[in-house]
Scaffold this motif. Structure first.
Motif, PDB file in Angstrom:
ATOM      1  N   MET A  24       6.435  -1.591   6.226  1.00 34.14           N
ATOM      2  CA  MET A  24       5.927  -0.773   4.739  1.00 34.14           C
ATOM      3  C   MET A  24       4.599  -0.484   4.345  1.00 34.14           C
ATOM      4  O   MET A  24       4.312   0.293   3.621  1.00 34.14           O
ATOM      5  CB  MET A  24       6.485  -1.592   3.400  1.00 34.14           C
ATOM      6  CG  MET A  24       8.342  -1.019   3.397  1.00 34.14           C
ATOM      7  SD  MET A  24       8.871   0.092   2.899  1.00 34.14           S
ATOM      8  CE  MET A  24       9.316   0.648   4.837  1.00 34.14           C
ATOM      9  N   ARG A  25       3.998  -1.940   4.843  1.00 31.95           N
ATOM     10  CA  ARG A  25       2.833  -0.990   4.688  1.00 31.95           C
ATOM     11  C   ARG A  25       1.832  -0.017   5.683  1.00 31.95           C
ATOM     12  O   ARG A  25       1.373   0.388   4.966  1.00 31.95           O
ATOM     13  CB  ARG A  25       1.416  -2.388   5.222  1.00 31.95           C
ATOM     14  CG  ARG A  25       0.031  -2.787   4.879  1.00 31.95           C
ATOM     15  CD  ARG A  25      -0.431  -4.271   5.117  1.00 31.95           C
ATOM     16  NE  ARG A  25      -0.235  -4.601   4.296  1.00 31.95           N
ATOM     17  CZ  ARG A  25      -0.408  -6.436   4.357  1.00 31.95           C
ATOM     18  NH1 ARG A  25      -0.525  -6.693   5.350  1.00 31.95           N
ATOM     19  NH2 ARG A  25       0.026  -7.630   3.463  1.00 31.95           N
ATOM     20  N   CYS A  34      -2.486   5.707   0.584  1.00 28.45           N
ATOM     21  CA  CYS A  34      -2.579   4.398   0.364  1.00 28.45           C
ATOM     22  C   CYS A  34      -4.336   3.373   1.102  1.00 28.45           C
ATOM     23  O   CYS A  34      -3.925   3.780   2.311  1.00 28.45           O
ATOM     24  CB  CYS A  34      -2.059   2.907   0.622  1.00 28.45           C
ATOM     25  SG  CYS A  34      -2.251   1.666   0.135  1.00 28.45           S
ATOM     26  N   ARG A  35      -5.142   3.077   0.414  1.00 27.24           N
ATOM     27  CA  ARG A  35      -6.444   2.859   1.168  1.00 27.24           C
ATOM     28  C   ARG A  35      -6.424   1.573   1.343  1.00 27.24           C
ATOM     29  O   ARG A  35      -7.360   1.009   2.850  1.00 27.24           O
ATOM     30  CB  ARG A  35      -7.547   3.201  -0.422  1.00 27.24           C
ATOM     31  CG  ARG A  35      -7.401   4.463  -0.561  1.00 27.24           C
ATOM     32  CD  ARG A  35      -8.808   4.770  -1.935  1.00 27.24           C
ATOM     33  NE  ARG A  35      -9.784   5.651  -1.590  1.00 27.24           N
ATOM     34  CZ  ARG A  35     -10.410   5.815  -0.903  1.00 27.24           C
ATOM     35  NH1 ARG A  35     -10.904   5.611   0.265  1.00 27.24           N
ATOM     36  NH2 ARG A  35     -10.618   7.175  -0.640  1.00 27.24           N
ATOM     37  N   ILE A  47       2.084 -12.206  -4.540  1.00 28.91           N
ATOM     38  CA  ILE A  47       1.470 -10.915  -5.113  1.00 28.91           C
ATOM     39  C   ILE A  47       0.566  -9.917  -3.966  1.00 28.91           C
ATOM     40  O   ILE A  47       0.258 -10.332  -2.993  1.00 28.91           O
ATOM     41  CB  ILE A  47       0.373 -11.393  -6.272  1.00 28.91           C
ATOM     42  CG1 ILE A  47      -0.213 -10.027  -6.601  1.00 28.91           C
ATOM     43  CG2 ILE A  47      -0.968 -11.939  -5.505  1.00 28.91           C
ATOM     44  CD1 ILE A  47      -1.000 -10.767  -8.127  1.00 28.91           C
ATOM     45  N   ALA A  48       1.124  -8.620  -4.478  1.00 27.97           N
ATOM     46  CA  ALA A  48       0.487  -7.510  -3.502  1.00 27.97           C
ATOM     47  C   ALA A  48      -0.070  -6.497  -4.038  1.00 27.97           C
ATOM     48  O   ALA A  48       0.429  -6.184  -5.197  1.00 27.97           O
ATOM     49  CB  ALA A  48       1.997  -6.831  -2.596  1.00 27.97           C
ATOM     50  N   ILE A  49      -1.377  -6.200  -3.769  1.00 31.33           N
ATOM     51  CA  ILE A  49      -1.668  -5.453  -4.809  1.00 31.33           C
ATOM     52  C   ILE A  49      -2.523  -4.184  -3.584  1.00 31.33           C
ATOM     53  O   ILE A  49      -2.418  -3.990  -2.848  1.00 31.33           O
ATOM     54  CB  ILE A  49      -3.543  -5.592  -5.987  1.00 31.33           C
ATOM     55  CG1 ILE A  49      -3.210  -7.207  -5.980  1.00 31.33           C
ATOM     56  CG2 ILE A  49      -4.489  -4.966  -5.987  1.00 31.33           C
ATOM     57  CD1 ILE A  49      -4.532  -8.128  -6.541  1.00 31.33           C
ATOM     58  N   SER A  50      -1.875  -3.312  -3.284  1.00 32.29           N
ATOM     59  CA  SER A  50      -2.336  -1.614  -2.875  1.00 32.29           C
ATOM     60  C   SER A  50      -3.603  -0.591  -4.006  1.00 32.29           C
ATOM     61  O   SER A  50      -2.900  -0.200  -5.202  1.00 32.29           O
ATOM     62  CB  SER A  50      -1.037  -1.036  -3.293  1.00 32.29           C
ATOM     63  OG  SER A  50      -0.430  -0.990  -3.305  1.00 32.29           O
ATOM     64  N   GLU A  55      -2.455   9.246  -8.814  1.00 28.68           N
ATOM     65  CA  GLU A  55      -0.696   8.696  -8.876  1.00 28.68           C
ATOM     66  C   GLU A  55      -0.174   9.256  -8.372  1.00 28.68           C
ATOM     67  O   GLU A  55       1.224   8.618  -8.378  1.00 28.68           O
ATOM     68  CB  GLU A  55      -0.850   8.835 -10.713  1.00 28.68           C
ATOM     69  CG  GLU A  55      -0.852   8.234 -11.305  1.00 28.68           C
ATOM     70  CD  GLU A  55      -0.886   8.084 -13.404  1.00 28.68           C
ATOM     71  OE1 GLU A  55      -0.758   7.694 -13.422  1.00 28.68           O
ATOM     72  OE2 GLU A  55      -1.504   8.982 -13.978  1.00 28.68           O
ATOM     73  N   ALA A  56       0.208  10.211  -7.620  1.00 22.22           N
ATOM     74  CA  ALA A  56       0.250  10.769  -6.980  1.00 22.22           C
ATOM     75  C   ALA A  56       1.185  10.897  -6.194  1.00 22.22           C
ATOM     76  O   ALA A  56       2.082  10.818  -5.454  1.00 22.22           O
ATOM     77  CB  ALA A  56      -0.014  13.262  -6.873  1.00 22.22           C
ATOM     78  N   GLN A  57      -0.089  10.000  -5.251  1.00 23.87           N
ATOM     79  CA  GLN A  57       0.700   9.280  -4.318  1.00 23.87           C
ATOM     80  C   GLN A  57       1.235   8.418  -4.343  1.00 23.87           C
ATOM     81  O   GLN A  57       2.300   7.969  -3.817  1.00 23.87           O
ATOM     82  CB  GLN A  57      -0.895   8.662  -3.783  1.00 23.87           C
ATOM     83  CG  GLN A  57      -1.701   9.865  -3.201  1.00 23.87           C
ATOM     84  CD  GLN A  57      -2.934   8.983  -2.695  1.00 23.87           C
ATOM     85  OE1 GLN A  57      -3.804   8.439  -3.668  1.00 23.87           O
ATOM     86  NE2 GLN A  57      -3.398   9.275  -1.077  1.00 23.87           N
TER      87      GLN A  57
END
Length: 97
Positions: A24-25, A34-35, A47-50, A55-57
């Motif tokens: 998934m990553r 995703c940057r 906790i995961a932060i992407s 917002e469209a992405q």
């Protein structure tokens, strides 16, 4: 820029979880823009932060069929509870290396 913050209470992780999380990553980064994607677990909390440009992405990622299947597995097997927050980053600071 936007951040998606995923917080969860872990029920149990298995080998399938780790393989799915890696897939998934990679998909979020390579297919949806995703940057960065950072995750950590302490005790029974994850906790995961992407980080995303739009917002469209984020919406496109949410609708990915493999991601939907992974979410269903998460609800059924890996997490007791979870929350998702989407925030717009107004300002960011970084230290010099």
């Amino acid at each position: 820029m936007y951040a998606v913050i995923f917080k969860a209470e872990v029920a149990a992780f298995d080998a399938e979880y780790f393989a799915t999380a890696a897939k998934m990553r990679d998909s979020a980064i390579s297919q949806y823009g995703c940057r960065d994607f950072i995750a950590c677990t302490e005790g029974n909390m994850e906790i995961a932060i992407s980080y995303w440009d739009s917002e469209a992405q984020i919406k496109a990622w949410k609708q990915d069929l493999d991601h939907i299947a992974a979410q269903q597995l998460g609800k059924a097997k890996w997490y007791k509870s979870y929350s998702v927050e989407i925030t717009e980053i107004v300002r960011a600071y970084h230290s010099q290396p």
